[in-house]
Design a protein around this motif. Structure first.
Motif, PDB file in Angstrom:
ATOM      1  N   GLU A 155       8.636  -2.987  -5.703  1.00  0.00           N
ATOM      2  CA  GLU A 155       8.748  -1.713  -4.992  1.00  0.00           C
ATOM      3  C   GLU A 155       7.445  -1.220  -4.377  1.00  0.00           C
ATOM      4  OE1 GLU A 155       6.629  -0.544  -8.517  1.00  0.00           O
ATOM      5  OE2 GLU A 155       8.369  -1.846  -8.266  1.00  0.00           O
ATOM      6  N   THR A 156       6.320  -1.898  -4.600  1.00  0.00           N
ATOM      7  CA  THR A 156       5.056  -1.236  -4.330  1.00  0.00           C
ATOM      8  C   THR A 156       4.634  -1.213  -2.874  1.00  0.00           C
ATOM      9  OG1 THR A 156       3.974  -3.293  -4.960  1.00  0.00           O
ATOM     10  CG2 THR A 156       4.060  -1.566  -6.605  1.00  0.00           C
ATOM     11  N   GLY A 157       5.183  -2.121  -2.037  1.00  0.00           N
ATOM     12  CA  GLY A 157       4.820  -2.072  -0.627  1.00  0.00           C
ATOM     13  C   GLY A 157       3.335  -2.242  -0.424  1.00  0.00           C
ATOM     14  N   ASP A 158       2.692  -1.236   0.157  1.00  0.00           N
ATOM     15  CA  ASP A 158       1.258  -1.302   0.443  1.00  0.00           C
ATOM     16  C   ASP A 158       0.476  -0.388  -0.496  1.00  0.00           C
ATOM     17  OD1 ASP A 158      -0.520  -2.694   1.986  1.00  0.00           O
ATOM     18  OD2 ASP A 158      -0.732  -1.125   3.470  1.00  0.00           O
ATOM     19  N   HIS A 159       0.935  -0.294  -1.727  1.00  0.00           N
ATOM     20  CA  HIS A 159       0.358   0.615  -2.715  1.00  0.00           C
ATOM     21  C   HIS A 159      -1.143   0.388  -2.907  1.00  0.00           C
ATOM     22  CE1 HIS A 159       0.028   2.966  -6.417  1.00  0.00           C
ATOM     23  NE2 HIS A 159      -0.455   1.893  -7.038  1.00  0.00           N
ATOM     24  N   VAL A 160      -1.552  -0.869  -3.040  1.00  0.00           N
ATOM     25  CA  VAL A 160      -2.957  -1.175  -3.312  1.00  0.00           C
ATOM     26  C   VAL A 160      -3.851  -0.645  -2.202  1.00  0.00           C
ATOM     27  CG1 VAL A 160      -4.615  -3.073  -3.372  1.00  0.00           C
ATOM     28  CG2 VAL A 160      -2.601  -3.148  -4.827  1.00  0.00           C
ATOM     29  N   ASN A 161      -3.465  -0.891  -0.948  1.00  0.00           N
ATOM     30  CA  ASN A 161      -4.285  -0.420   0.174  1.00  0.00           C
ATOM     31  C   ASN A 161      -4.411   1.099   0.195  1.00  0.00           C
ATOM     32  OD1 ASN A 161      -3.496  -3.228   1.156  1.00  0.00           O
ATOM     33  ND2 ASN A 161      -4.884  -2.565   2.764  1.00  0.00           N
ATOM     34  N   ARG A 162      -3.286   1.767  -0.019  1.00  0.00           N
ATOM     35  CA  ARG A 162      -3.303   3.235   0.069  1.00  0.00           C
ATOM     36  C   ARG A 162      -4.118   3.849  -1.064  1.00  0.00           C
ATOM     37  NH1 ARG A 162       2.211   2.380   2.183  1.00  0.00           N
ATOM     38  NH2 ARG A 162       2.967   2.258   0.046  1.00  0.00           N
ATOM     39  N   VAL A 163      -3.967   3.320  -2.270  1.00  0.00           N
ATOM     40  CA  VAL A 163      -4.754   3.838  -3.391  1.00  0.00           C
ATOM     41  C   VAL A 163      -6.241   3.620  -3.125  1.00  0.00           C
ATOM     42  CG1 VAL A 163      -5.303   3.530  -5.836  1.00  0.00           C
ATOM     43  CG2 VAL A 163      -2.923   3.635  -5.108  1.00  0.00           C
ATOM     44  N   ALA A 164      -6.600   2.472  -2.591  1.00  0.00           N
ATOM     45  CA  ALA A 164      -8.008   2.187  -2.297  1.00  0.00           C
ATOM     46  C   ALA A 164      -8.560   3.151  -1.256  1.00  0.00           C
ATOM     47  CB  ALA A 164      -8.152   0.738  -1.817  1.00  0.00           C
ATOM     48  N   GLU A 165      -7.793   3.411  -0.206  1.00  0.00           N
ATOM     49  CA  GLU A 165      -8.252   4.319   0.855  1.00  0.00           C
ATOM     50  C   GLU A 165      -8.397   5.752   0.340  1.00  0.00           C
ATOM     51  OE1 GLU A 165      -9.163   3.668   3.902  1.00  0.00           O
ATOM     52  OE2 GLU A 165      -8.571   1.568   4.103  1.00  0.00           O
ATOM     53  N   ILE A 166      -7.407   6.198  -0.437  1.00  0.00           N
ATOM     54  CA  ILE A 166      -7.460   7.564  -0.970  1.00  0.00           C
ATOM     55  C   ILE A 166      -8.621   7.699  -1.951  1.00  0.00           C
ATOM     56  CG2 ILE A 166      -6.238   9.317  -2.327  1.00  0.00           C
ATOM     57  CD1 ILE A 166      -3.607   8.106  -1.235  1.00  0.00           C
ATOM     58  N   SER A 167      -8.820   6.693  -2.786  1.00  0.00           N
ATOM     59  CA  SER A 167      -9.915   6.733  -3.764  1.00  0.00           C
ATOM     60  C   SER A 167     -11.263   6.840  -3.055  1.00  0.00           C
ATOM     61  CB  SER A 167      -9.878   5.484  -4.640  1.00  0.00           C
ATOM     62  OG  SER A 167      -8.709   5.441  -5.419  1.00  0.00           O
ATOM     63  N   GLN A 168     -11.443   6.072  -2.006  1.00  0.00           N
ATOM     64  CA  GLN A 168     -12.708   6.137  -1.261  1.00  0.00           C
ATOM     65  C   GLN A 168     -12.903   7.526  -0.640  1.00  0.00           C
ATOM     66  OE1 GLN A 168     -13.000   3.645   2.273  1.00  0.00           O
ATOM     67  NE2 GLN A 168     -15.214   3.375   1.954  1.00  0.00           N
ATOM     68  N   LEU A 169     -11.843   8.074  -0.082  1.00  0.00           N
ATOM     69  CA  LEU A 169     -11.925   9.403   0.522  1.00  0.00           C
ATOM     70  C   LEU A 169     -12.289  10.463  -0.523  1.00  0.00           C
ATOM     71  CD1 LEU A 169      -9.359  10.865   3.071  1.00  0.00           C
ATOM     72  CD2 LEU A 169     -10.239  12.261   1.211  1.00  0.00           C
ATOM     73  N   LEU A 170     -11.583  10.455  -1.650  1.00  0.00           N
ATOM     74  CA  LEU A 170     -11.851  11.433  -2.710  1.00  0.00           C
ATOM     75  C   LEU A 170     -13.275  11.288  -3.249  1.00  0.00           C
ATOM     76  CD1 LEU A 170      -8.506  11.267  -4.749  1.00  0.00           C
ATOM     77  CD2 LEU A 170      -9.314  13.210  -3.395  1.00  0.00           C
ATOM     78  N   ALA A 171     -13.722  10.062  -3.425  1.00  0.00           N
ATOM     79  CA  ALA A 171     -15.058   9.824  -3.974  1.00  0.00           C
ATOM     80  C   ALA A 171     -16.135  10.373  -3.050  1.00  0.00           C
ATOM     81  CB  ALA A 171     -15.265   8.325  -4.207  1.00  0.00           C
ATOM     82  N   GLN A 172     -16.019  10.101  -1.766  1.00  0.00           N
ATOM     83  CA  GLN A 172     -17.008  10.602  -0.810  1.00  0.00           C
ATOM     84  C   GLN A 172     -16.990  12.125  -0.770  1.00  0.00           C
ATOM     85  OE1 GLN A 172     -15.791   8.215   2.665  1.00  0.00           O
ATOM     86  NE2 GLN A 172     -17.821   7.283   2.616  1.00  0.00           N
ATOM     87  N   ALA A 173     -15.794  12.707  -0.805  1.00  0.00           N
ATOM     88  CA  ALA A 173     -15.686  14.169  -0.765  1.00  0.00           C
ATOM     89  C   ALA A 173     -16.244  14.797  -2.043  1.00  0.00           C
ATOM     90  CB  ALA A 173     -14.226  14.574  -0.573  1.00  0.00           C
ATOM     91  N   TYR A 174     -16.153  14.079  -3.154  1.00  0.00           N
ATOM     92  CA  TYR A 174     -16.661  14.603  -4.425  1.00  0.00           C
ATOM     93  C   TYR A 174     -18.184  14.543  -4.501  1.00  0.00           C
ATOM     94  CZ  TYR A 174     -16.844  15.456  -9.470  1.00  0.00           C
ATOM     95  OH  TYR A 174     -17.103  15.986 -10.712  1.00  0.00           O
ATOM     96  N   GLY A 175     -18.779  13.619  -3.727  1.00  0.00           N
ATOM     97  CA  GLY A 175     -20.235  13.522  -3.736  1.00  0.00           C
ATOM     98  C   GLY A 175     -20.789  12.138  -3.976  1.00  0.00           C
TER      99      GLY A 175
END
Length: 457
Positions: free
Chosen positions: A275-295
């Motif tokens: 069921e996961t589709g492109d789960h890995v890519n999306r989690v990686a992109e969101i994680s990078q975005l959140l990390a940069q925004a956090y500092g």
């Protein structure tokens, strides 16, 4: 892998004879299965060797009512063997300690002797052998990937290219054990692999893929011959491995692995999970975005992007019938599913590349909760690594907004409401603040990241 050993631990000679017969009737991918026998915990303790066996099948009640638990503890905690698959068999399921299911994640399958059939027993054995084989292959893939990356400046070019072929072969075989492949490698027009005195097997294989790189002013022609066409993911993985070598050698950069290669390696698990589709890519992109925004610095966020893709790498050791069950897991199944965090940690914990070191921590902790009610260790608040707290938010929100085999996707508004309700309970409140501030960008990733959705077909 041409041979696998199975150890049966039971005080009943009848059970030994029945299981021996069933194993002999199994044809598992042409692998020879050898059965060894032990008739109680004390005898088992004398013969067991860590990682010698693909599978240990143990009765619960033997010399004592908890002899089977002692067998399992010896495998997992005394011998520190996390790779061997363990099946607990019992005619008295009520005697399994309740906290064994809720606190320990050491058993990979359960068989009720009063209810199981020969078919179900065979299916369980095959499932365990398959997950063991996949675990070994993934461990080899990660280890060889790190070896090539960390020794790129120490190995001569022919050694490096030949090692890269075996790394590619491991990756492709892990995704498809039936694939046949060979290679021809040329440096400046001269074939260096296979040696010129060895006849190439490529004439018997249909599909040909030619990759060109130019490391240290050399013209390298790297040819793969495969028994079936490679899909987009497989071609990109091969190409990116070679390009990573070229860039590292030509730029004299510190040895490492591009995060895209790690993400593609992680997709092995994604392919198994229906069921996961492109789960890995999306989690990686969101994680990078959140990390940069956090500092996080841009480099730290980039490493986290690759490491976050490894959060579910341990699911390679979870049987398919649990991984893809189209309904809620029962207590025993959920206990087995929770083991994936420990499996992922064990696969990566001895690696030295930063992306794998961080991936090990994230794999272990991404199901911990801010309030201390998560697993596997019940960590609370800042005891959970910051990187895992980032990935928790990315993983859960992505999962909620996409279909799963056991439920349809939630409406986005409902998923956002849940994330905020869980602030201070499941999630770090500071991370939810960042999530809310950058929600528009996160929704763009969640809804529009379909660039590679067909690459594994």
């Amino acid at each position: 892998m041409t041979k696998q050993k199975i150890l049966i631990v039971d005080d009943s000679k009848t059970i030994h004879a029945e299981l021996d017969r069933l194993v002999n009737e199994i044809n598992f991918e042409g692998i020879q299965l050898e059965v060894e026998h032990s008739y109680g915990y004390e005898e088992f303790r004398k013969v067991f060797v860590p990682e010698k066996y693909a599978l240990v099948m143990t009765d619960l009640v033997m010399e004592e009512e908890d002899s089977g638990i002692k067998v399992i503890n010896h495998v997992r905690h005394t011998s520190h063997d996390q790779k061997t698959r363990v099946v607990l068999m019992t005619a008295n399921p009520e005697k399994i300690p309740s906290d064994f299911l809720t606190k320990d994640y050491d058993v990979n399958a359960y068989l009720d002797k009063n209810r199981t059939t020969e078919f179900m027993t065979k299916l369980t054995i095959i499932s365990m052998l398959k997950t063991y084989k996949d675990l070994c292959a993934l461990e080899t893939a990660v280890t060889s990937l790190e070896m090539v990356a960390t020794h790129v400046h120490e190995m001569n070019l022919p050694e490096l290219l030949i090692s890269t072929f075996f790394q590619i072969r491991t990756f492709l075989s892990l995704r498809d054990s039936t694939i046949t492949l060979s290679s021809e490698i040329f440096i400046n027009g001269k074939r260096i692999f296979p040696p010129t005195y060895v006849r190439s097997e490529s004439v018997h294989i249909e599909n040909k893929y030619v990759f060109r790189i130019y490391p240290l002013n050399n013209d390298v022609r790297f040819i793969l011959y495969t028994s079936r066409p490679l899909n987009k993911l497989e071609k990109r993985y091969s190409e990116n491995l070679l390009k990573n070598i070229e860039n590292t050698l030509n730029n004299k950069t510190t040895s490492g692995v591009e995060e895209d290669i790690v993400i593609m390696l992680s997709k092995i698990v994604e392919v198994r999970s229906e069921e996961t589709g492109d789960h890995v890519n999306r989690v990686a992109e969101i994680s990078q975005l959140l990390a940069q925004a956090y500092g996080f610095s841009s480099e730290e966020a980039k490493i986290l992007k690759g490491a976050s893709a490894l959060h579910d790498i341990g699911k390679i050791g979870i049987p398919d019938h649990i991984l893809n069950k189209p309904a809620k897991l029962d207590e025993k199944e959920f206990a087995i599913m929770k083991e994936h965090s420990l499996i992922g940690f064990e696969l990566l914990r001895n690696m030295t590349l930063k992306v794998f070191e961080l991936g090990a921590v994230i794999a272990l902790e991404h199901h911990e909760r801010w309030d201390g009610t998560g697993y596997p260790y019940g960590l609370e608040g800042n005891e959970i690594s910051l990187e895992a707290r980032v990935v928790q938010v990315a993983d859960v929100f992505e999962a909620l907004t996409h279909n799963r085999c056991y439920r349809p996707a939630w409406p986005v508004e409902q998923a956002i409401e849940y994330m905020n309700e869980m602030s201070g309970r499941q999630f770090d409140p500071a991370m939810i603040d960042v999530f809310n501030k950058h929600l528009k960008d996160i929704l763009d990733i969640v809804m529009n990241n379909t660039e590679e959705s067909n690459e594994v077909e």
